[in-house]
Structures are given as C-alpha cells and as structure tokens.
Design a protein around this motif. Structure first.
Motif, PDB file in Angstrom:
ATOM      1  N   ASP A  24       0.833  -1.210   0.000  1.00  0.00           N
ATOM      2  CA  ASP A  24       0.000   0.000   0.000  1.00  0.00           C
ATOM      3  C   ASP A  24       0.866   1.258   0.000  1.00  0.00           C
ATOM      4  OD1 ASP A  24      -2.536  -1.436   2.195  1.00  0.00           O
ATOM      5  OD2 ASP A  24      -2.259  -1.550   0.012  1.00  0.00           O
ATOM      6  N   ASN A  82       1.512   6.925  -6.721  1.00  0.00           N
ATOM      7  CA  ASN A  82       0.309   7.679  -7.102  1.00  0.00           C
ATOM      8  C   ASN A  82       0.357   9.138  -6.662  1.00  0.00           C
ATOM      9  OD1 ASN A  82      -0.840   5.404  -8.269  1.00  0.00           O
ATOM     10  ND2 ASN A  82      -1.773   4.737  -6.344  1.00  0.00           N
ATOM     11  N   THR A  83       1.059   9.438  -5.565  1.00  0.00           N
ATOM     12  CA  THR A  83       1.041  10.803  -5.011  1.00  0.00           C
ATOM     13  C   THR A  83       2.317  11.584  -5.264  1.00  0.00           C
ATOM     14  OG1 THR A  83       1.885  10.025  -2.872  1.00  0.00           O
ATOM     15  CG2 THR A  83      -0.518  10.093  -3.174  1.00  0.00           C
ATOM     16  N   GLN A 131       1.078   4.055  -2.938  1.00  0.00           N
ATOM     17  CA  GLN A 131       0.754   5.433  -2.580  1.00  0.00           C
ATOM     18  C   GLN A 131       1.864   6.386  -3.024  1.00  0.00           C
ATOM     19  OE1 GLN A 131       0.145   5.993   1.607  1.00  0.00           O
ATOM     20  NE2 GLN A 131       0.003   8.203   1.455  1.00  0.00           N
TER      21      GLN A 131
END
Length: 795
Positions: free
Chosen positions: A234, A241-242, A238
């Motif tokens: 996760d 994606n960020t 993340q």
C-alpha cells in the motif's frame, strides 16, 4: 564571522599551512583542454576577480570532476591553498570536508575522519551551525559504514540537538532519518519505525516532498524486512500515485519493490506485471545496470509461472549483459533462479549444473565482501590504536608534569644557594679588606682562593667531559636527534639523519617536517603539534615518512616542547626519530596471518556446508527415482540427519566465532527444518531456552539426538492427523556446569508393555550411542504423552 581568538588560530593553523603551501606550490599550474573548457565556462557565469572567488570555482570544478578522484582532489588542494593565503576559514572548512569525502571514497577511513573532525572544529570556531550539522552527519555516516553504530548514533544525536537548538526543521528530519536507518541496520525495528515517523512528520511540516518520499521509501523497506507485505505494498503504491512526475529510475525502483512483494506473497503474475513496468521505465532513461536486473527478475517470474520458454529469452539477455559487465550479484541471482526451477521440475542434472555456477558466484561475492569487511576491521583497529596512543600520551603528560614540578623546586633551591653564595662572598671580601694587614689571615684567604680555583677548574673539566659524552651519545646514537627553534626551523641534526632519512646533517637542516612526512599524515602531524603546544607536554607519533630517494617507511618520533621558564613562551622542541619499518612489517605479517587463518576456517565451514547440501540434493535425486516407501523413509531420515550436521557448519560460517554457536538458536533453526519437513500445521511447537553457547564437538551429536527425538514425535505421537503440542525446554546451570534438554509431547505416549531397552529402532540406537559420546544421560517418562530428558555437562 571569524573565530573569537584569531591570534590562537593563526598560531596553530598558519605554520603548518604555510609549509603545506610551499610543498604544493606549482603542482597544478597546467590544465587539460577539457579542464580549461570547464574553467572558462565557470568564469563566464561566476565572478572570479578575487582569490576567494577563484577558490569557490575550484571547489565547483572538484564536484564536476568527481569521476576522476585524483583530479578532483587536486582542485580541492588549490582551494585549500587559497583559503590559507587569504585566511578564509569558510573555504578552509569546505576544503577539509571535501578532503574527508575523497579519503572516504578511497576507503581511507582514518584520514577521512581526521579531515571531518578538522572541518568540524573550524565550523565550530566560526559559529557556522549549518556546516557543523553537515559534518556531524558525514562523521556519523562514516562510523555507521565502519559498523560503529553507537558512535554513529552519538554524532547523529549531537546533530539533532543542534538542529533543535537552531529550529531547523529540515535538519531535524534528516537526522531522524539517519538515526532510523542506523537502528534498521541494527535490527532494532521498534526504534527505527518511531524515528522514520518523526522524520516524515518533520519534513511534512515544511512541505519538503522530495525528502519525505525518500523517508517513505526507506520506511517501506523496513516493512518488507518485517514481512508486513500488505502495508509495504500500500505504501509503495501510494508513493507512485502521489509523488507526481518523477524520473524513470526512481519509478523503476518502486515497481521492482512492488514486484518483489508480490513474489514473496507468491502472486507471480502480479510480480511479472510490475517487473515489466520497471523494465519499461528503466529503458526510458537507459539505466543499463537496472535494465540488466529487470531482465533476470522477469525471467524468474516466468519460470515460477511455468513458462520456461519466455523465461529463457529474458534470462539469456540478462546473463549475457551481466557477464559482459561483470555484475556478479546479477549472475548469482540468475543461476539461483535456474537452479530452483530445474530442481522443482525434477531435471536434476541441469539443477546441479546451475547450482554449481550459483555457488561459484556466491563464493566470489563472499570473498569481495570479506575484503571490504577486512578493510573496515583494519580501519577500526587503526582508530583504536590511535586512541590507545592518546591515552599513553596523557599518562606521559602526567609524569612530565610531576617532573616539571620537581625541577621547579630544584630551581628555587639553586637560587637560594646562589643568593647565599653571593652574601658569603660579600662578607668574605669585607673580612679580607678588614684583616689584610694580618699576614696569617691573608695566607689563609690565599689558600682558600687557591682551593676555589682548583675546584672551579675541576668543575669546568667535568662540564667539558659531560658535554663530550652527550655529543658522543648524540653522534653515535642509531636514532635521529634534532632540535628546532620557535619557528620550527632546525638548529641541530645528529649524524643519524643519514641512516634514518638518507640526508646529511647539513642537508636536513634545510628540510621542513612536511618534506620528510607522507602527505596522508599532514593532518595527523598538525593535530598532534597543536595538542603538544596546548598541553605543554611531549608527544609520541607513529607515521609514514619519506627518505631522500623517495622511499616510504614507518617512523616513530618522540617530540618534547621547550618553553621559556620565565615567560612560558614556546622556544622550540627536541625530537628523537627512529625507523620502525621492520617492527611494522612484523605487525602486518601477524595481522595477515591471523586474517588468513580466519578466512581459511570460514571457507572450510562454508565448503562443508556446501558438500552437505550436495549430499541432500543427491538424496533428493535418488528419492525421485524410487517408489519403495521404506527406502524413501530411510532416505528422508538420512536427509534430516545431514541437514542437522550442515546447520552447525552454516551457523559457524555465519558467526564471528568459528568454534562456538548459540545452542538455543541452533535448536530453533533445527526445529523449524524438521517441522517444515513433516508439514503438520495441527502440531504446535513451543520453545523455552536459556542463552548459552556450545562448541562444534557437542553441537553435532546434540543436534542429531534432538533430530531423532523430535522426528519420532512427529511420526508416532499424533497418528491419524491428531492435533497436539510439543514442548522444547533447555536449561543451563552454570554453577553445576550441567545442561538439561527436554522434549515433551502430549500425544499417545510410548507403549506401556514395552520398556525403553526393548525398543531396537535405529533412531533410539543413535540417541543412546550419541548420549554416551557426550557423556550424557537419557531418561524417558510416559505420562500424558512422552518426555525425553537428556542431561549433559557444559564444555
């Protein structure tokens, strides 16, 4: 801002620096065409009217030439030379820091730490907290690389306190990050996790997204170390994606880590998908080493998915590139993947061939790692020797202080005697004038004066004789004796200069200390000279010196400072130097011999372990060719016994102690191997053990005994898939020097109508024989299950 005591800084830094400038003057007058092009480019975009501005350009050139270490170091020396001429402490500190980086890159850890400490002192003098924090981080990282974790954490803690004092949020985040990664290397995951969270909080407060992502990335590796794969997955998703647009190299790293997580979770299809994404990103930036790694990772995924044709295409590309650029870790990984695939598919011939290649590459990598560990060990030993030398010098300083106190009392006593003699002479003259008419008194006075003349002549003869003896000792001593004035200019040199340095006494009078000292020990000499002046005590130095013909040799110098007894001003120093090359050669021979013996013993354990592994593989091959259940059972038992003995050698190979192993760790590992072999998830194993170590002579028979008892419990105590528990207890009594090993199960127990002596199974026969071998006793209890109790003496 200059230091508070400019005069003090000039006193301790300018004299060595001037010698250094005289040596290096004219060394870098010529530039290559490429260097001249870079220099002209920097001149066009940066001011260069003053010497300080030119020094800044030289430091910029050193960064641009970082691939050529020697050229980069030359530019750093140019900048340092200007900083001394201009008395610019900021440039001097940056130059010292850059020199420390140079020596660290070349694995000269002692010199690197000396230059870092010198830069730290300058930053502290000029109150540059940012520079001081950057140097503290460098010194901490250096000690972490040397595996001095406590020292590294101490420097990081000092930097953190300084960052908190100056309210620098970015540096707080940096030091929290460094401390977290250090605790991660120490396997202290709790402290590491807390510090990673603090680092991310610090950087989030100031919106530093780049460094926050770097901390998150390392935090993800910590989660992977703890096998918390879902959380790590996760986190990396993340980050991707960020984080927004980032270069392909960073994305490739994140995709590869995600693929590794899926592989650990045995989802090889998803692992293949992300390994391909990593390859695509790495191909965009042409990262050849990373591309090579992706080929082998993708090949491994295909093999695990049972698609050997696709796997072979990528594996061939990966191994060809790895062999072309000698990337040992990738070659090892590739052969390991092939060995595991062919072993699982039952093609034992190819499995054995690839296993041999995998072991060969592993041995080469291990040898290279050993060389690195040896260089780290030598650096730690050299630092420790320096610290021990400093302790000895402190002791000598105390003795010298006591001697100085005694000399002061002697000096006061001599003054009193001199004053008394003066008063006596005045009285004597008065009496002589008063009684000169008396012949008898005159004769007595003449006799007394004659006696004093004779005594004076005798004293002068004694003084002359002592001077002759001192000169004889100096001129015939094998050690080189020299005296320097307050400006470090030699005023005396003994004839031993020819034997030690190859220079005649008249020649060496015109040579400075730097002319006779190896450049690597300039900082060491400067630091000891400064400490000698500050402490007003003698120093003993061990360093590399240079002869007239340019040859290097190890030298030992004892230096005693001279001070004016009235004003306390520094008057010069007396030094005694001897050639200790032969002694050093013997020391190095002893160190090398010890290291070779340790490597040989480690290699023996490694090869024994590998031979056992080959035996297990050969038994596997034999088991694959037989359908006889009794034979298969016997071969399985034999495999477990071989693995029991191999595990001892593996633990010795991985341990720093090549004779003893941790017995609880050994039992846990052995229990895990046996449990994995029987794969009975309905049987729970509990473990309780006192911490103790045993030697190899006791470890192997005890391991075989434990293997037979625990294997017997798995086979017979819980029939028909009956659930149950097995308890393993090990107690050590140091006072009685006795150990007790208990293996208890709550299964069906032993047959009530058969005694232990009537059981003739091979396993129990092995247990009885091995108990006699270790002079131990075996007891069996049959109460709510079976209990085997082995007691034996500590070695």
């Amino acid at each position: 801002m200059k230091p508070k005591s400019t005069e003090g800084m000039l006193k301790y830094f300018m004299i060595p620096a001037i010698f250094f400038i005289l040596i290096t003057r004219g060394s870098f007058a010529q530039y290559s065409p490429i260097d001249r092009c870079l220099l002209d480019s920097l001149y066009r975009i940066k001011p260069h009217e003053t010497r300080v501005q030119k020094a800044e350009i030289y430091l910029e050139l050193a960064k641009l030439c970082d691939t050529n270490q020697e050229k980069s170091f030359n530019y750093i020396l140019l900048a340092f030379r200007i900083s001394v001429l201009e008395n610019n402490y900021a440039i001097r500190a940056i130059s010292r820091l850059a020199m420390g980086n140079y020596y660290q890159n070349n694995r000269k850890y002692v010199q690197s730490q000396e230059y870092y400490l010198a830069a730290l002192k300058i930053y502290q003098c000029i109150a540059d907290t940012n520079g001081e924090m950057s140097v503290l981080a460098k010194i901490g990282i250096l000690n972490r690389n040397l595996k001095n974790y406590d020292k590294a954490l101490s420097f990081f803690q000092n930097g953190l306190e300084l960052a908190q004092k100056t309210k620098s949020q970015s540096m707080k985040g940096k030091f929290h990050h460094l401390m977290a990664s250090t605790y991660q290397q120490m396997n202290d995951w709790v402290k590491s996790m807390d510090l990673y969270l603090e680092a991310m909080s610090d950087l989030r407060k100031i919106g530093d997204k780049i460094n926050e992502l770097e901390v998150q990335d390392d935090f993800g590796t910590l989660l992977m170390d703890q096998k918390r794969y879902e959380e790590a997955l996760d986190l990396f998703l993340q980050i991707i994606n960020t984080s927004g647009p980032e270069n392909g190299f960073e994305k490739g790293i994140h995709y590869t880590r995600i693929a590794h997580i899926y592989s650990q979770m045995k989802d090889y299809s998803m692992a293949l998908q992300f390994d391909k994404k990593a390859l695509k990103e790495r191909q965009k930036v042409n990262a050849t080493d990373a591309i090579n790694s992706s080929f082998i990772n993708i090949a491994g995924d295909y093999y695990k998915l049972g698609m050997p044709d696709s796997g072979k295409i990528f594996m061939d590309m990966g191994l060809n590139l790895a062999h072309q650029y000698n990337r040992r870790h990738l070659i090892e990984n590739g052969y390991r993947q092939l060995y595991q695939y062919y072993l699982n598919t039952g093609d034992y011939e190819k499995a054995l061939t690839n296993y041999d290649r995998y072991v060969r590459e592993s041995e080469i990598i291990m040898q290279e790692r050993n060389k690195s560990n040896i260089s780290i060990l030598e650096a730690n030993q050299q630092i420790q020797r320096i610290q021990e030398s400093e302790k000895l010098l402190l002791k000598e300083n105390e003795i010298k202080t006591l001697n100085i106190g005694t000399q002061k009392y002697q000096f006061v006593f001599a003054q009193v005697i001199t004053i008394g003699a003066g008063v006596f002479m005045i009285m004597f003259v008065s009496m002589f004038v008063f009684n000169r008419r008396i012949r008898r008194k005159m004769q007595e006075m003449n006799t007394m004066l004659s006696g004093e003349i004779i005594e004076r002549e005798a004293t002068e003869r004694q003084t002359s004789e002592r001077e002759r003896q001192y000169r004889f000792l100096s001129e015939n001593s094998g050690d080189f004796i020299t005296q320097s004035d307050s400006r470090n200019k030699r005023i005396y040199a003994s004839p031993a200069s020819v034997r030690v340095y190859g220079y005649e006494p008249d020649e060496i009078l015109h040579k400075s200390s730097y002319d006779l000292t190896h450049p690597d020990y300039y900082a060491y000499a400067e630091a000891n000279f400064k400490e000698m002046i500050e402490s007003r005590s003698s120093r003993q130095l061990i360093y590399k010196a240079i002869k007239k013909d340019g040859a290097h040799f190890w030298a030992e110098s004892a230096i005693n400072p001279l001070f004016d007894p009235n004003t306390g001003a520094f008057k010069g120093m007396v030094g005694v130097t001897r050639d200790i090359q032969e002694r050093k050669d013997k020391e190095f021979e002893i160190i090398e011999g010890t290291r070779q013996k340790e490597n040989l013993l480690q290699e023996i354990h490694h090869r024994v372990k590998n031979n056992f592994a080959i035996l297990v593989s050969l038994i596997n091959m034999q088991m694959g060719q037989s359908k006889n259940k009794r034979l298969l059972q016997s071969l399985t038992n034999l495999q477990l016994r071989i693995r029991t003995m191999a595990l001892v050698h593996e633990m010795l190979y991985r341990s720093e102690d090549f004779e003893n192993i941790s017995f609880p760790d050994y039992l846990r590992s052995l229990a895990s191997v046996i449990a994995g072999n029987f794969n009975r998830r309905d049987i729970m194993v509990t473990f309780e053990a006192d911490d103790t170590v045993i030697d190899i002579e006791a470890a192997i028979p005890l391991g075989l005994i434990f293997n037979e008892i625990l294997s017997n419990a798995y086979r017979h105590a819980f029939p028909n898939n009956r659930a149950g528990n097995i308890g393993i207890t090990f107690k050590s009594d140091p006072e009685k020097r006795m150990n007790t090993l208990i293996v208890k199960d709550d299964g069906i127990g032993m047959p009530t109508d058969v005694s232990l002596d009537e059981l003739k199974t091979m396993g129990l026969q092995v247990v009885r024989i091995l108990c006699k071998q270790i002079e131990g006793a075996l007891k069996v209890k049959n109460d709510a299950g079976a209990s085997f109790i082995i007691t034996f003496k500590s070695s």
